[in-house]
Design an enzyme around this catalytic site. Sequence first.
Site, PDB file in Angstrom:
ATOM      1  N   ASN A   9       9.703  11.621   1.768  1.00 19.79           N
ATOM      2  CA  ASN A   9       9.762  10.243   1.270  1.00 19.79           C
ATOM      3  C   ASN A   9       8.967  10.183  -0.030  1.00 19.79           C
ATOM      4  O   ASN A   9       7.743  10.293  -0.016  1.00 19.79           O
ATOM      5  CB  ASN A   9       9.166   9.301   2.326  1.00 19.79           C
ATOM      6  CG  ASN A   9       9.024   7.873   1.816  1.00 19.79           C
ATOM      7  OD1 ASN A   9       9.557   7.531   0.752  1.00 19.79           O
ATOM      8  ND2 ASN A   9       8.316   7.048   2.559  1.00 19.79           N
ATOM      9  N   TRP A  10       9.672   9.998  -1.124  1.00 21.66           N
ATOM     10  CA  TRP A  10       9.020  10.056  -2.447  1.00 21.66           C
ATOM     11  C   TRP A  10       8.442   8.719  -2.890  1.00 21.66           C
ATOM     12  O   TRP A  10       7.883   8.621  -3.978  1.00 21.66           O
ATOM     13  CB  TRP A  10       9.997  10.591  -3.495  1.00 21.66           C
ATOM     14  CG  TRP A  10      10.313  12.041  -3.292  1.00 21.66           C
ATOM     15  CD1 TRP A  10       9.706  12.896  -2.393  1.00 21.66           C
ATOM     16  CD2 TRP A  10      11.287  12.827  -3.984  1.00 21.66           C
ATOM     17  NE1 TRP A  10      10.252  14.146  -2.495  1.00 21.66           N
ATOM     18  CE2 TRP A  10      11.219  14.134  -3.452  1.00 21.66           C
ATOM     19  CE3 TRP A  10      12.211  12.544  -4.988  1.00 21.66           C
ATOM     20  CZ2 TRP A  10      12.035  15.169  -3.918  1.00 21.66           C
ATOM     21  CZ3 TRP A  10      13.034  13.565  -5.445  1.00 21.66           C
ATOM     22  CH2 TRP A  10      12.941  14.860  -4.918  1.00 21.66           C
ATOM     23  N   LYS A  11       8.622   7.687  -2.071  1.00 22.02           N
ATOM     24  CA  LYS A  11       8.016   6.385  -2.371  1.00 22.02           C
ATOM     25  C   LYS A  11       8.285   6.006  -3.834  1.00 22.02           C
ATOM     26  O   LYS A  11       9.363   6.276  -4.346  1.00 22.02           O
ATOM     27  CB  LYS A  11       6.531   6.420  -2.014  1.00 22.02           C
ATOM     28  CG  LYS A  11       6.322   6.944  -0.587  1.00 22.02           C
ATOM     29  CD  LYS A  11       4.930   6.826  -0.062  1.00 22.02           C
ATOM     30  CE  LYS A  11       4.900   7.351   1.381  1.00 22.02           C
ATOM     31  NZ  LYS A  11       3.622   7.164   2.047  1.00 22.02           N
ATOM     32  N   HIS A  95       9.887   1.197   7.068  1.00 24.31           N
ATOM     33  CA  HIS A  95       8.685   1.977   6.734  1.00 24.31           C
ATOM     34  C   HIS A  95       7.468   1.048   6.740  1.00 24.31           C
ATOM     35  O   HIS A  95       7.569  -0.110   6.320  1.00 24.31           O
ATOM     36  CB  HIS A  95       8.835   2.646   5.364  1.00 24.31           C
ATOM     37  CG  HIS A  95       7.753   3.654   5.121  1.00 24.31           C
ATOM     38  ND1 HIS A  95       6.503   3.284   4.683  1.00 24.31           N
ATOM     39  CD2 HIS A  95       7.721   4.997   5.296  1.00 24.31           C
ATOM     40  CE1 HIS A  95       5.742   4.385   4.602  1.00 24.31           C
ATOM     41  NE2 HIS A  95       6.465   5.425   4.961  1.00 24.31           N
ATOM     42  N   GLU A  97       5.036   0.756   4.883  1.00 19.33           N
ATOM     43  CA  GLU A  97       4.680   0.165   3.584  1.00 19.33           C
ATOM     44  C   GLU A  97       5.551  -1.046   3.269  1.00 19.33           C
ATOM     45  O   GLU A  97       5.193  -1.869   2.433  1.00 19.33           O
ATOM     46  CB  GLU A  97       4.762   1.243   2.489  1.00 19.33           C
ATOM     47  CG  GLU A  97       3.571   2.194   2.610  1.00 19.33           C
ATOM     48  CD  GLU A  97       3.819   3.588   2.096  1.00 19.33           C
ATOM     49  OE1 GLU A  97       4.774   3.800   1.331  1.00 19.33           O
ATOM     50  OE2 GLU A  97       3.044   4.481   2.478  1.00 19.33           O
ATOM     51  N   GLU A 168       5.197   7.035  12.563  1.00 13.27           N
ATOM     52  CA  GLU A 168       4.235   7.170  11.475  1.00 13.27           C
ATOM     53  C   GLU A 168       3.043   6.245  11.732  1.00 13.27           C
ATOM     54  O   GLU A 168       3.099   5.052  11.395  1.00 13.27           O
ATOM     55  CB  GLU A 168       4.880   6.791  10.147  1.00 13.27           C
ATOM     56  CG  GLU A 168       6.046   7.667   9.761  1.00 13.27           C
ATOM     57  CD  GLU A 168       6.251   7.686   8.247  1.00 13.27           C
ATOM     58  OE1 GLU A 168       6.225   8.769   7.675  1.00 13.27           O
ATOM     59  OE2 GLU A 168       6.418   6.608   7.652  1.00 13.27           O
ATOM     60  N   GLY A 174      -1.143   8.738   4.021  1.00 10.75           N
ATOM     61  CA  GLY A 174      -1.859   8.806   2.746  1.00 10.75           C
ATOM     62  C   GLY A 174      -3.371   8.889   2.880  1.00 10.75           C
ATOM     63  O   GLY A 174      -4.090   8.702   1.907  1.00 10.75           O
ATOM     64  N   SER A 214       0.319  12.159   6.546  1.00 10.80           N
ATOM     65  CA  SER A 214      -0.523  13.263   6.058  1.00 10.80           C
ATOM     66  C   SER A 214      -0.069  14.636   6.564  1.00 10.80           C
ATOM     67  O   SER A 214      -0.887  15.496   6.879  1.00 10.80           O
ATOM     68  CB  SER A 214      -1.997  13.021   6.398  1.00 10.80           C
ATOM     69  OG  SER A 214      -2.473  11.878   5.704  1.00 10.80           O
ATOM     70  N   GLY A 235       5.209  12.441   2.948  1.00 12.05           N
ATOM     71  CA  GLY A 235       5.030  11.682   1.712  1.00 12.05           C
ATOM     72  C   GLY A 235       4.512  12.590   0.603  1.00 12.05           C
ATOM     73  O   GLY A 235       5.252  13.399   0.037  1.00 12.05           O
ATOM     74  N   GLY A 236       3.217  12.476   0.306  1.00 15.12           N
ATOM     75  CA  GLY A 236       2.603  13.167  -0.831  1.00 15.12           C
ATOM     76  C   GLY A 236       2.945  14.649  -0.953  1.00 15.12           C
ATOM     77  O   GLY A 236       3.241  15.136  -2.045  1.00 15.12           O
TER      78      GLY A 236
HETATM   79  P1  13P Z   1       1.878  10.898   3.460  1.00 18.72           P
HETATM   80  O1  13P Z   1       2.515  12.201   3.909  1.00 18.72           O
HETATM   81  O2  13P Z   1       1.579  10.863   2.004  1.00 18.72           O
HETATM   82  O3  13P Z   1       0.734  10.542   4.340  1.00 18.72           O
HETATM   83  O4  13P Z   1       2.993   9.751   3.689  1.00 18.72           O
HETATM   84  C1  13P Z   1       3.651   9.671   4.899  1.00 18.72           C
HETATM   85  C2  13P Z   1       4.757   8.703   4.801  1.00 18.72           C
HETATM   86  O5  13P Z   1       4.545   7.503   4.664  1.00 18.72           O
HETATM   87  C3  13P Z   1       6.128   9.219   4.850  1.00 18.72           C
HETATM   88  O6  13P Z   1       7.062   8.206   4.997  1.00 18.72           O
END
Ligand code: 13P
Length: 255
Positions: A9-11, A95, A97, A168, A174, A214, A235-236
């Site tokens: 997920n590249w947000k 999600h 977020e 999640e 994050g 994470s 994510g990251g």
């Molecule tokens: P991180 O891997 O950066 O913690 O993000 C997880 C995420 O929200 C994937 O959708």
Amino acid sequence: MRRPIMAGNWKMYKNARETAEFIERFKPLVSKMDGCEIVVFPAAINIPAAVAAAGDSNVGVGGQNIYWGKEGAFTGEISADMLHAAGAGWVLVGHSERRHTVCHEADADVLKKTQAALAAGLKPVVCVGERLEEHKAGKTGEVLVRQFAAGVAGLTEEQFAQIVIAYEPVWAIGTGQTATPEIASSAHQLIRSEAEKRFGTEAANRLRILYGGSVKPDNIDGLMRQPEIDGALVGGASLDPESFFKIVSVAAPAR
Ligand code: 13P
């Protein structure tokens, strides 16, 4: 046997050029990996660039959000049909977020978006998970039951068979504070038992549940050793081709 899914997920990161560059570098690294499904979720505006770069490779492309309406006066939104027509095969729904930040998505919105995605031919990855205060208060189970009831239980059996769930925990996203494999596994078991109550044992056993929060190259192995964990939503650590490749590699050997 449930086929693992490794998803990035590249947000709100990468422009169109960076999106295409990532995929051009990543594609050859994973071209022989047929032990899992691989999907990246770029920003909506970069879906066409991602789809073009992915071509007929084994790298799937998905959107991070849709609106449930077919069309209409919904400024700033995109429909499931638009995403599908742009070449996406997948979409994230609910999600954290989007649930917990300025977007304030409600549990019930998740069901409408999931239904709209399925109607358009997209595969939804429905995200659930508890916040830090809920985790600390021992309310994880309660939150997951509520999110499942509002967001998933209203699907038909046929619809349910086509979705993926991502667990999640919000406190792990994050923060560098991954859930331990045991914590993640027990949350997955709880989700699967909710699925079993509503859709039956066979359907629950077929459901793929990803862990997100994470995930890094150095903790993916322990997570993927858990039979309950069917892949990761990263994510990251999915923003760099080498790092995401290392994560995908753990799932790729046939299990
Ligand atoms: P991180 O891997 O950066 O913690 O993000 C997880 C995420 O929200 C994937 O959708």
